[in-house]
Design an enzyme around this catalytic site. Structure first.
Site, PDB file in Angstrom:
ATOM      1  CE  LYS A 258      -3.388  -2.798   0.541  1.00 12.01           C
ATOM      2  NZ  LYS A 258      -4.953  -3.205   0.806  1.00 12.01           N
TER       3      LYS A 258
HETATM    4  C1  LIG Z   1      -5.983  -3.900   1.214  1.00  8.22           C
HETATM    5  C2  LIG Z   1      -7.404  -3.594   1.662  1.00  8.22           C
HETATM    6  C3  LIG Z   1      -8.039  -3.663   2.710  1.00  8.22           C
HETATM    7  C4  LIG Z   1      -7.682  -4.579   3.682  1.00  8.22           C
HETATM    8  O1  LIG Z   1      -6.420  -3.956   4.304  1.00  8.22           O
HETATM    9  P1  LIG Z   1      -5.649  -4.810   5.592  1.00  8.22           P
HETATM   10  O2  LIG Z   1      -4.930  -3.895   6.097  1.00  8.22           O
HETATM   11  O3  LIG Z   1      -4.993  -5.872   4.753  1.00  8.22           O
HETATM   12  O4  LIG Z   1      -6.632  -5.324   6.485  1.00  8.22           O
HETATM   13  C5  LIG Z   1      -9.248  -3.254   2.744  1.00  8.22           C
HETATM   14  N1  LIG Z   1      -9.864  -2.475   1.910  1.00  8.22           N
HETATM   15  C6  LIG Z   1      -9.296  -2.173   0.783  1.00  8.22           C
HETATM   16  C7  LIG Z   1     -10.002  -1.244  -0.292  1.00  8.22           C
HETATM   17  C8  LIG Z   1      -7.797  -2.577   0.372  1.00  8.22           C
HETATM   18  O5  LIG Z   1      -7.332  -2.364  -0.539  1.00  8.22           O
END
Ligand SMILES: *Cc1c(COP(=O)(O)O)cnc(C)c1O
Length: 385
Positions: A184
């Protein structure tokens, strides 16, 4: 075989500062409940210009807590987009409530406010607006669609530093959840952040992320003595994770500039490709976080995605798929709620034909040129099949 340079979709940007920060925490005695999480929260809140940032173990944990503290439960409905990470819908299922899927606007990939208005009813307790691949949702339109009594949650997992009408994503609803998963915008390996301007919500999130204790560690008169007033979870972030986050905060401006430049270059290189639709920002009020570039192949399947992906893969081009299906088409949801193909035409189009191309800070301009050329070639070949 010729050695080809592989271009990964995402790469955690871990450097000397992150390694040193982790080593320092390990050399000390405080691995949770320490100054690093507090510092990370302060820095994050300041960047968004918001009252509260509360570290959690993941974005999913944050999304779960948001509905939990609001008392969402059996018989309640939560409206979520049909095209999102499954975590957005799972959070509703954890509370034994019903996720109600809204189709997306095909121009942006974001939840369609008209659909939200049509789905809202007396059982609707909350709506989760997901800023799809970093492009902000038209939050005013969503607010109008649901009215004032519905909890407005932002899923900002891919929206760090996006902004809408001059305000950053993360402060556009009642509360918001960010993700620090490795690929991310910022990483702590695993981790997340909940942001809100509402003092009551912040207090409830802090309580529920740590077992529902009546007082935090620092507030206890006698160490180890507390009462438990709620069914809370253990959704805390460790000092090791937080230390990585603090180090990453210093690099966000640089990351963002590089993402944006890569995105703009890739978009211009692909602009003559008739076979590809690229979701567009509706205007100057919508500033994306540029998570990746979504290249969407024709609805009629005339360019089959599987062939294009196979071709990219054989050329060492990293890609991702956001997301591999509309959520109602995943077996768990399809079987539980009897969804059929065709019920969410726009989300299903993205789910079957979208390709996510990288624009992350790990890429050079040359890498972007390579990606564009490889996609063009892959499309020509896929059409011949
Ligand atoms: C990656 C993601 C999540 C989950 O995030 P985590 O930190 O892995 O729990 C939730 N919503 C969206 C839109 C994502 O891209």
């Amino acid at each position: 075989m010729t050695a080809k340079k592989e271009i990964p979709f995402g790469l955690p940007m871990i450097g000397e500062a992150e390694r040193k920060a982790v080593a320092e925490v390990l050399a000390g005695t405080q691995l949770v409940h320490g100054p690093k999480a507090a510092e990370f929260e302060r820095l994050f809140a300041a960047r968004l210009d918001i009252a509260h940032a509360i570290s959690v173990s993941s974005c999913t944990a944050g999304l779960h807590l948001a509905l939990h503290i609001h008392g969402v439960g059996p018989g309640d409905e939560v409206i979520v987009p049909a095209m999102t990470h499954v975590a957005t819908a799972h959070a509703v299922e954890y509370q034994r409530a019903k996720p109600v899927f809204a189709d997306i606007d095909p121009q942006t990939g974001n939840i369609d406010p008209k659909q939200v208005a049509a789905l809202k009813n007396g059982a609707t307790r909350s709506v989760t607006a997901v800023h799809y691949l970093g492009l902000p949702v038209d939050m005013d339109a969503i607010q109008t669609a649901v009215g004032p009594d519905v909890l407005l949650v932002e899923d900002c997992a891919l929206a760090l530093d996006a902004s809408y009408k001059g305000r950053k994503a993360g402060r556009l609803g009642d509360l918001a959840c960010f993700s620090f998963y490795p690929v991310k915008h910022l990483t702590t390996a695993e981790g997340g952040m909940v942001t809100t301007d509402n003092d009551k919500i912040a207090e409830r999130i802090r309580n529920m992320k740590a077992f529902g204790y009546d007082r935090m560690l620092g507030e206890r008169k006698v160490p180890g003595v507390y009462d438990v007033v709620n069914l809370g979870y253990n959704y805390r972030m460790s000092e090791l994770h937080a230390a990585i986050g603090v180090a990453q905060m210093a690099r966000l401006d640089e990351f963002r500039a590089r993402r944006r430049a890569n995105f703009d270059l890739l978009r211009s290189l692909l602009s003559d490709l008739d076979e590809v639709f690229i979701p567009v920002s509706p205007g100057a009020d919508f500033d994306s976080a540029y998570y990746c570039l979504n290249a969407i192949l024709p609805r009629d399947g005339s360019v089959p995605r599987a062939a294009v992906l196979e071709d990219l893969k054989s050329n060492g081009i990293g890609f991702s798929v956001h997301y591999p299906a509309a959520i109602p088409q995943f077996a768990y949801y399809r079987e539980k709620y009897n969804y059929c193909p065709g019920m969410f035409p726009n989300a299903e189009w993205y789910g079957s034909q979208a390709i996510s191309l990288p624009v992350g800070p790990h890429l050079s301009g040359d890498d972007v040129q390579t990606i564009a050329a490889a996609l063009k070639q892959a499309i020509v070949r896929a059409k011949k099949q």
